[in-house]
Design a protein around this motif. Structure first.
Motif, PDB file in Angstrom:
ATOM      1  N   ILE A 136       0.847  -1.203   0.000  1.00  0.00           N
ATOM      2  CA  ILE A 136       0.000   0.000   0.000  1.00  0.00           C
ATOM      3  C   ILE A 136       0.879   1.249   0.000  1.00  0.00           C
ATOM      4  N   LEU A 137       1.944   1.217   0.801  1.00  0.00           N
ATOM      5  CA  LEU A 137       2.826   2.390   0.884  1.00  0.00           C
ATOM      6  C   LEU A 137       3.590   2.613  -0.428  1.00  0.00           C
ATOM      7  N   ILE A 138       4.044   1.529  -1.052  1.00  0.00           N
ATOM      8  CA  ILE A 138       4.737   1.667  -2.353  1.00  0.00           C
ATOM      9  C   ILE A 138       3.806   2.356  -3.357  1.00  0.00           C
ATOM     10  N   ASN A 139       2.575   1.860  -3.421  1.00  0.00           N
ATOM     11  CA  ASN A 139       1.614   2.485  -4.341  1.00  0.00           C
ATOM     12  C   ASN A 139       1.368   3.947  -3.982  1.00  0.00           C
ATOM     13  N   GLY A 140       1.353   4.239  -2.691  1.00  0.00           N
ATOM     14  CA  GLY A 140       1.152   5.614  -2.233  1.00  0.00           C
ATOM     15  C   GLY A 140       2.279   6.523  -2.711  1.00  0.00           C
ATOM     16  N   HIS A 141       3.525   6.063  -2.557  1.00  0.00           N
ATOM     17  CA  HIS A 141       4.670   6.865  -3.013  1.00  0.00           C
ATOM     18  C   HIS A 141       4.611   7.087  -4.519  1.00  0.00           C
ATOM     19  N   VAL A 142       4.265   6.026  -5.263  1.00  0.00           N
ATOM     20  CA  VAL A 142       4.168   6.144  -6.726  1.00  0.00           C
ATOM     21  C   VAL A 142       3.087   7.158  -7.090  1.00  0.00           C
ATOM     22  N   GLN A 143       1.938   7.028  -6.422  1.00  0.00           N
ATOM     23  CA  GLN A 143       0.815   7.927  -6.679  1.00  0.00           C
ATOM     24  C   GLN A 143       1.216   9.374  -6.397  1.00  0.00           C
ATOM     25  N   THR A 164       3.720  -6.974  -4.746  1.00  0.00           N
ATOM     26  CA  THR A 164       4.831  -6.063  -4.461  1.00  0.00           C
ATOM     27  C   THR A 164       5.577  -5.750  -5.754  1.00  0.00           C
ATOM     28  N   TRP A 165       5.913  -6.820  -6.486  1.00  0.00           N
ATOM     29  CA  TRP A 165       6.625  -6.637  -7.757  1.00  0.00           C
ATOM     30  C   TRP A 165       5.775  -5.842  -8.733  1.00  0.00           C
ATOM     31  N   ASN A 166       4.489  -6.159  -8.769  1.00  0.00           N
ATOM     32  CA  ASN A 166       3.578  -5.429  -9.671  1.00  0.00           C
ATOM     33  C   ASN A 166       3.581  -3.940  -9.351  1.00  0.00           C
ATOM     34  N   ALA A 167       3.520  -3.625  -8.051  1.00  0.00           N
ATOM     35  CA  ALA A 167       3.466  -2.221  -7.646  1.00  0.00           C
ATOM     36  C   ALA A 167       4.710  -1.482  -8.123  1.00  0.00           C
ATOM     37  N   MET A 168       5.859  -2.138  -7.994  1.00  0.00           N
ATOM     38  CA  MET A 168       7.130  -1.492  -8.361  1.00  0.00           C
ATOM     39  C   MET A 168       7.286  -1.403  -9.875  1.00  0.00           C
ATOM     40  N   LEU A 191      13.228 -15.186  -9.882  1.00  0.00           N
ATOM     41  CA  LEU A 191      13.073 -15.613  -8.492  1.00  0.00           C
ATOM     42  C   LEU A 191      11.900 -16.581  -8.319  1.00  0.00           C
ATOM     43  N   GLY A 192      11.221 -16.880  -9.427  1.00  0.00           N
ATOM     44  CA  GLY A 192      10.163 -17.876  -9.361  1.00  0.00           C
ATOM     45  C   GLY A 192       8.757 -17.323  -9.187  1.00  0.00           C
ATOM     46  N   PHE A 193       8.592 -15.992  -9.196  1.00  0.00           N
ATOM     47  CA  PHE A 193       7.237 -15.423  -9.114  1.00  0.00           C
ATOM     48  C   PHE A 193       6.591 -15.499 -10.491  1.00  0.00           C
ATOM     49  N   LEU A 194       5.365 -16.028 -10.555  1.00  0.00           N
ATOM     50  CA  LEU A 194       4.678 -16.113 -11.841  1.00  0.00           C
ATOM     51  C   LEU A 194       3.917 -14.819 -12.103  1.00  0.00           C
ATOM     52  N   PRO A 195       4.001 -14.315 -13.338  1.00  0.00           N
ATOM     53  CA  PRO A 195       3.290 -13.069 -13.638  1.00  0.00           C
ATOM     54  C   PRO A 195       1.779 -13.289 -13.625  1.00  0.00           C
ATOM     55  N   ASP A 196       1.036 -12.309 -13.153  1.00  0.00           N
ATOM     56  CA  ASP A 196      -0.421 -12.372 -13.249  1.00  0.00           C
ATOM     57  C   ASP A 196      -0.895 -11.296 -14.236  1.00  0.00           C
ATOM     58  N   GLU A 197      -2.209 -11.099 -14.322  1.00  0.00           N
ATOM     59  CA  GLU A 197      -2.729 -10.141 -15.308  1.00  0.00           C
ATOM     60  C   GLU A 197      -2.233  -8.713 -15.048  1.00  0.00           C
ATOM     61  N   PHE A 198      -1.977  -8.401 -13.772  1.00  0.00           N
ATOM     62  CA  PHE A 198      -1.499  -7.054 -13.439  1.00  0.00           C
ATOM     63  C   PHE A 198      -0.065  -6.864 -13.920  1.00  0.00           C
ATOM     64  N   THR A 199       0.772  -7.888 -13.677  1.00  0.00           N
ATOM     65  CA  THR A 199       2.162  -7.829 -14.145  1.00  0.00           C
ATOM     66  C   THR A 199       2.189  -7.641 -15.651  1.00  0.00           C
ATOM     67  N   LEU A 200       1.421  -8.495 -16.349  1.00  0.00           N
ATOM     68  CA  LEU A 200       1.490  -8.490 -17.812  1.00  0.00           C
ATOM     69  C   LEU A 200       1.024  -7.157 -18.397  1.00  0.00           C
ATOM     70  N   GLY A 201      -0.019  -6.576 -17.797  1.00  0.00           N
ATOM     71  CA  GLY A 201      -0.491  -5.269 -18.269  1.00  0.00           C
ATOM     72  C   GLY A 201       0.594  -4.216 -18.194  1.00  0.00           C
ATOM     73  N   SER A 202       1.289  -4.141 -17.044  1.00  0.00           N
ATOM     74  CA  SER A 202       2.345  -3.138 -16.876  1.00  0.00           C
ATOM     75  C   SER A 202       3.536  -3.403 -17.778  1.00  0.00           C
TER      76      SER A 202
END
Length: 564
Positions: A136-143, A164-168, A191-202
């Motif tokens: 939430i804080l990462i998104n806040g800083h970006v916003q 977390t990765w998506n936010a960054m 690192l083994g995290f699978l992308p989801d729809e949010f990752t792919l969009g960004s």
DNA sequence: GTAGGGTTAG
């Protein structure tokens, strides 16, 4: 952080009544917990906070979920005063220490209300933080536009999840650090995290920003592998990536296989065609979109108006303008600036000025559109005057994007041509070509300026540079608009007149004007929707324009780019 | 089941 339950200042607080109920309410409601939650949630989400509060003042103290709904409902109210009162009640209730959901809701509330400093103070004081709190804080800083702080939070996190990765990644891409975004995606995947729809969009937006169709194709493979090809957001961003990388066909294919389309998918398709030089097809797509039952939004209108400008189809441009008024989108700055360009390119500078006067809030792009419109019509002095007016606004200069700079320089180059100042023209052109080395109009204008000053060596130098850099000059075009149809003429020079088409038009030129128009109507040489293209030499265009019947609009756009 | 993220435009 200063927190008080008592009334502050003169503002009336309905939370004050709470203490009364806290001590008096012993009644047990007959309805079940889930019924209460449902009703409470519905009241909160529709903004009826007082009603929710009065009806369930006893239950709030025994069900922490209700506090969460209450906190969320305050976000649109944008009142720090009321937010702090609720915050203090949360502490009084004991849920601040007991419930991680309530804590994160409070953090999110401060962020969504734009109170980043309150949010940071709250985060630092939190008794327990989890991954969600950090996200939430990462998104806040970006916003808030503070990428550095976002990166600091990201770096110092003890544990991360996909969000977390998506936010960054989305933060980096949002500020056009596209390459960094893609690197982070690679690291995340490693690192083994699978992308989801949010990752792919960004990530796809990042590829689009870099025009990186090779990387984009690899992401396309992930899209297929994880089964997101029919996801509306992923599909649109995938199509957008291809279209930005000049692969219009690939992009269209992605949209066409989707079982459903929303406004964004249509907008992607329409904008992709508009930006890849397929303006003729845009109006057809626009009509298809409306036939499918969807209402155009301001993004749709911007693309369609730009296409009308590109084709100089004034009548259709006016129709879309009317639709924008009906849709209530005619005060949006993006729509207004595209209207300014459209009217200017259709030869109606007065209507551009009228559109500008309709505007309540001016921004950098809007100013640039009007300055370019003056430049386009050869009215350099007015353009410079408007630029000076714009300079008065400090904030305006700071917010000016790169494109605006090019427009300003090109306007100045136009003025150099009018005032025959070859030296200043050379310096100005260098500035433009530094920003955009492929700008053909600038080379042509510079070469013409040197030619009129009889500086033949310089003319040849410009032409050689153009060849070396593989710059293609856009052809000069003229239009004739008859009964909602556009007849477009390209000037092919003296040799072009020798081809069969030239001969045909020459023959046509010798007819009387009624026959000319009839001839044009039956002899569609190129027939995309409503546009017919003829290749003529300059004199023939002039002559044809003279034969145009009364009530028919004839315009000469001259060479594309600045000047007229 | 009560918390966070993604797409299109001048």
């Amino acid at each position: 952080m200063a927190i008080g339950v008592r009334r502050i200042g003169g503002e009336k607080s309905w939370f004050c009544h709470l203490h009364h109920f806290l001590s008096t309410s012993t009644e047990n409601a007959a309805s079940s917990i889930s019924d209460i939650e449902g009703e409470f949630k519905s009241l909160c989400s529709t903004g009826r906070i007082k009603e929710a509060f009065n009806a369930y003042n006893a239950e709030i103290w025994t069900d922490q979920h209700l506090f969460s709904y209450l906190i969320q409902s305050l976000i649109p109210k944008k009142s720090l005063f009321i937010a702090k009162q609720l915050h203090s009640l949360v502490i009084t209730s004991g849920y601040y220490f007991k419930d991680k959901f309530v804590r994160n809701h409070l953090l999110n509330m401060y962020i969504k209300m734009g109170e980043i400093h309150e949010a940071i103070a709250f985060f630092n004081a939190m008794p327990m933080r989890n991954i969600m709190s950090h996200n939430i804080l990462i998104n806040g800083h970006v916003q808030h536009g503070d990428l550095e702080s976002a990166i600091n939070v990201f770096d110092e996190m003890p544990e991360r999840n996909v969000a977390t990765w998506n936010a960054m990644i989305s933060g980096l891409v949002h500020f056009e650090f596209n390459e960094n975004g893609l690197f982070l995606f690679r690291e995340m995947h490693g690192l083994g995290f699978l992308p989801d729809e949010f990752t792919l969009g960004s990530v796809l937006r990042g590829c689009a920003g870099l025009r990186a169709s090779y990387a984009g194709k690899q992401v396309h493979a992930y899209v297929l592998k994880y089964g997101y090809e029919f996801n509306l957001v992923v599909g649109s961003s995938l199509a957008h990536m291809y279209m930005k990388s000049s692969s219009l066909g690939e992009g269209e294919r992605v949209i066409k296989v989707m079982p459903m389309r929303n406004v964004v998918a249509w907008n992607t398709l329409i904008a992709g065609n508009a930006q890849n030089g397929h303006s003729e097809g845009v109006l057809d797509l626009y009509n298809m979109m409306k036939m499918s039952g969807l209402r155009p939004d301001k993004i749709t209108l911007v693309s369609v108006i730009s296409s009308c400008a590109e084709l100089a189809t004034l009548f259709q441009g006016q129709q879309i303008h009317a639709e924008a008024i009906k849709a209530g989108a005619n005060s949006a700055v993006a729509v207004l600036s595209s209207l300014i360009s459209m009217y200017s390119k259709c030869g109606c500078l007065e209507d551009s000025m009228k559109a500008l006067s309709d505007c309540e809030h001016l921004d950098a792009v809007l100013w640039s559109s009007m300055i370019a419109a003056y430049g386009f019509h050869g009215r350099g002095e007015e353009a410079v005057h408007l630029f000076e007016q714009m300079e008065q606004e400090e904030a305006m200069i700071r917010s000016m994007p790169l494109e605006a700079d090019v427009v300003i320089w090109k306007t100045l180059l136009s003025a150099c041509k009018i005032h025959r100042n070859a030296d200043m023209a050379t310096r100005t052109a260098e500035e433009i070509l530094r920003l955009n080395p492929q700008d053909s109009a600038t080379y042509v204008l510079l070469s013409n300026i040197h030619a009129s000053a009889k500086r033949w060596k310089d003319v040849s130098k410009v032409r050689t540079t153009m060849r070396d850099r593989n710059v293609k000059k856009e052809p000069g075009l003229s239009w004739l608009e008859v009964k909602n149809r556009i007849f477009q003429f390209s000037m092919v020079g003296p040799h072009g007149a020798k081809n069969a088409l030239g001969k045909c038009c020459k023959k046509m030129f010798n007819m009387n004007h009624k026959d000319v128009i009839d001839y044009i109507l039956v002899s569609q040489i190129k027939s995309p929707s409503n546009c017919i293209t003829f290749n003529l030499i300059d004199e023939e265009v002039e002559g044809l324009m003279d034969t145009a019947p009364a009530g028919c609009r004839a315009r000469n756009r001259g060479y594309s780019g600045v000047g007229a």
